[in-house]
Design a protein around this motif. Structure first.
Motif, PDB file in Angstrom:
ATOM      1  N   GLN A 166       0.965  -1.190   0.047  1.00  0.00           N
ATOM      2  CA  GLN A 166      -0.032   0.146  -0.010  1.00  0.00           C
ATOM      3  C   GLN A 166       0.897   1.183  -0.038  1.00  0.00           C
ATOM      4  O   GLN A 166       0.469   2.376  -0.488  1.00  0.00           O
ATOM      5  CB  GLN A 166      -1.031  -0.058   1.177  1.00  0.00           C
ATOM      6  N   THR A 167       2.106   1.270   0.566  1.00  0.00           N
ATOM      7  CA  THR A 167       2.721   2.312   0.565  1.00  0.00           C
ATOM      8  C   THR A 167       4.348   2.291   0.346  1.00  0.00           C
ATOM      9  O   THR A 167       4.750   1.060  -0.050  1.00  0.00           O
ATOM     10  CB  THR A 167       3.081   2.876   2.134  1.00  0.00           C
ATOM     11  N   ALA A 168       5.007   3.462   0.021  1.00  0.00           N
ATOM     12  CA  ALA A 168       6.263   3.391  -0.307  1.00  0.00           C
ATOM     13  C   ALA A 168       7.007   4.811   0.353  1.00  0.00           C
ATOM     14  O   ALA A 168       6.155   5.395   0.850  1.00  0.00           O
ATOM     15  CB  ALA A 168       6.527   3.554  -1.885  1.00  0.00           C
ATOM     16  N   THR A 169       8.213   4.412   0.631  1.00  0.00           N
ATOM     17  CA  THR A 169       9.117   5.664   0.944  1.00  0.00           C
ATOM     18  C   THR A 169      10.169   5.864   0.013  1.00  0.00           C
ATOM     19  O   THR A 169      10.723   5.167  -0.201  1.00  0.00           O
ATOM     20  CB  THR A 169       9.880   4.906   2.260  1.00  0.00           C
ATOM     21  N   VAL A 170      10.069   7.193  -0.331  1.00  0.00           N
ATOM     22  CA  VAL A 170      11.036   7.795  -1.244  1.00  0.00           C
ATOM     23  C   VAL A 170      11.942   8.750  -0.537  1.00  0.00           C
ATOM     24  O   VAL A 170      11.380   9.629   0.227  1.00  0.00           O
ATOM     25  CB  VAL A 170      10.173   8.626  -2.322  1.00  0.00           C
ATOM     26  N   ASP A 171      13.130   8.466  -0.652  1.00  0.00           N
ATOM     27  CA  ASP A 171      14.295   9.173  -0.055  1.00  0.00           C
ATOM     28  C   ASP A 171      15.167   9.904  -1.068  1.00  0.00           C
ATOM     29  O   ASP A 171      15.884   9.166  -1.884  1.00  0.00           O
ATOM     30  CB  ASP A 171      15.133   8.182   0.683  1.00  0.00           C
ATOM     31  N   LEU A 172      14.841  11.257  -0.975  1.00  0.00           N
ATOM     32  CA  LEU A 172      15.486  12.102  -2.157  1.00  0.00           C
ATOM     33  C   LEU A 172      16.976  12.003  -1.866  1.00  0.00           C
ATOM     34  O   LEU A 172      17.959  12.171  -2.790  1.00  0.00           O
ATOM     35  CB  LEU A 172      14.820  13.402  -2.377  1.00  0.00           C
ATOM     36  N   GLU A 173      17.433  12.093  -0.448  1.00  0.00           N
ATOM     37  CA  GLU A 173      18.964  12.319  -0.273  1.00  0.00           C
ATOM     38  C   GLU A 173      19.490  11.021  -0.599  1.00  0.00           C
ATOM     39  O   GLU A 173      20.550  11.021  -1.188  1.00  0.00           O
ATOM     40  CB  GLU A 173      18.878  12.532   1.045  1.00  0.00           C
ATOM     41  N   ALA A 174      18.970   9.824  -0.505  1.00  0.00           N
ATOM     42  CA  ALA A 174      19.622   8.540  -0.800  1.00  0.00           C
ATOM     43  C   ALA A 174      19.393   8.092  -2.225  1.00  0.00           C
ATOM     44  O   ALA A 174      20.039   7.413  -2.507  1.00  0.00           O
ATOM     45  CB  ALA A 174      19.103   7.475   0.166  1.00  0.00           C
ATOM     46  N   GLN A 175      18.254   8.806  -2.575  1.00  0.00           N
ATOM     47  CA  GLN A 175      17.644   8.197  -4.012  1.00  0.00           C
ATOM     48  C   GLN A 175      17.373   6.791  -4.146  1.00  0.00           C
ATOM     49  O   GLN A 175      17.707   6.043  -4.912  1.00  0.00           O
ATOM     50  CB  GLN A 175      18.758   8.570  -5.204  1.00  0.00           C
ATOM     51  N   THR A 176      16.453   6.436  -3.371  1.00  0.00           N
ATOM     52  CA  THR A 176      15.896   5.172  -3.072  1.00  0.00           C
ATOM     53  C   THR A 176      14.525   4.980  -3.093  1.00  0.00           C
ATOM     54  O   THR A 176      13.821   6.116  -2.156  1.00  0.00           O
ATOM     55  CB  THR A 176      16.522   4.155  -2.024  1.00  0.00           C
ATOM     56  N   ILE A 177      13.648   4.249  -3.300  1.00  0.00           N
ATOM     57  CA  ILE A 177      12.432   3.860  -3.218  1.00  0.00           C
ATOM     58  C   ILE A 177      12.372   2.703  -2.286  1.00  0.00           C
ATOM     59  O   ILE A 177      12.832   1.457  -2.706  1.00  0.00           O
ATOM     60  CB  ILE A 177      11.546   3.878  -4.371  1.00  0.00           C
ATOM     61  N   ARG A 178      11.596   2.448  -1.038  1.00  0.00           N
ATOM     62  CA  ARG A 178      11.514   1.344  -0.294  1.00  0.00           C
ATOM     63  C   ARG A 178       9.880   0.909  -0.447  1.00  0.00           C
ATOM     64  O   ARG A 178       9.126   1.820   0.048  1.00  0.00           O
ATOM     65  CB  ARG A 178      11.925   1.481   1.015  1.00  0.00           C
ATOM     66  N   ALA A 179       9.592  -0.342  -0.870  1.00  0.00           N
ATOM     67  CA  ALA A 179       8.275  -0.663  -1.083  1.00  0.00           C
ATOM     68  C   ALA A 179       8.234  -2.380  -1.270  1.00  0.00           C
ATOM     69  O   ALA A 179       9.185  -2.656  -2.032  1.00  0.00           O
ATOM     70  CB  ALA A 179       7.390   0.052  -2.009  1.00  0.00           C
ATOM     71  N   ALA A 180       7.116  -2.937  -0.775  1.00  0.00           N
ATOM     72  CA  ALA A 180       7.139  -4.368  -0.975  1.00  0.00           C
ATOM     73  C   ALA A 180       8.250  -5.257  -1.115  1.00  0.00           C
ATOM     74  O   ALA A 180       8.662  -5.870  -1.738  1.00  0.00           O
ATOM     75  CB  ALA A 180       6.375  -4.598  -2.514  1.00  0.00           C
TER      76      ALA A 180
END
Length: 205
Positions: free
Chosen positions: A138-152
């Motif tokens: 349902q959700t994701a975490t977008v980290d612009l400083e690390a340039q990563t997306i965490r989801a599933a």
């Protein structure tokens, strides 16, 4: 603009390629005042039928995706005409980040100028993320400083133009970006006065 650091939010999959600006906001709605908000017109013909009823198969109409701030789509998102209203529609709806393998150039520039992050991922990572969302994430975490997306249970890298990243991290527009170089600009101007005194404006009065 508000600085963009990290975003942990409901995420909506839109597994389509070539979502162009006319789909994002059909031209017939662009004569409306921006003050009234464009969010209700976002992807209008995908979300609603000819009677104005919501289409149940549209991901944006999924009750579990209401309040989504992250949109995941396929390649060539935001192609087509240069209308900035396409970005207005996304931002007014509440979308703060679009994840896709590629974007229309003008759309991406307009997005950054309105505080919306166009996060570019590989085709394979995009499909993995869409699959995770289809399986119930349902959700994701977008980290612009690390340039990563965490989801599933995935941690995916994304790219964004370095200048755009700087603007978003600081909440800057183009004028703010220019002001960030004020010391260098002043130093150049001072050196130029010495190097080329004949180029300086003539004082009168």
């Amino acid at each position: 603009m508000k600085p963009f650091k990290t975003l942990d939010a409901i995420t909506c999959p839109l597994p389509q390629s070539n979502v162009d600006t006319d789909q994002l906001i059909p031209a017939r709605f662009m004569k409306r005042s921006r003050a009234d908000g464009y969010g209700g017109f976002l992807l209008h013909d995908l979300r609603f039928d000819e009677t104005g009823a919501q289409k149940p198969d549209c991901p944006l109409n999924d009750p579990e995706r209401q309040g989504a701030q992250i949109l995941v789509s396929r390649r060539n998102f935001g192609s087509g005409s240069s209308r900035e209203a396409a970005v207005y529609a996304l931002v007014d709806y509440g979308i703060n980040c679009v994840v896709a393998p590629s974007f229309g150039d003008i759309f991406a520039s307009n997005a950054v100028n309105n505080g919306l992050l166009p996060a570019t991922v590989s085709e394979d990572d995009c499909e993995a993320l869409l699959a995770g969302l289809a399986d119930g994430a349902q959700t994701a975490t977008v980290d612009l400083e690390a340039q990563t997306i965490r989801a599933a249970n995935l941690v995916l890298p994304f790219t964004v133009d370095p200048v755009w990243r700087t603007k978003l991290l600081n909440g800057w527009d183009d004028i703010d970006l220019t002001r960030s170089h004020a010391a260098a600009i002043s130093a150049f101007a001072e050196a130029d006065r010495t190097r080329r005194p004949w180029m300086q404006p003539r004082k009168t009065g």
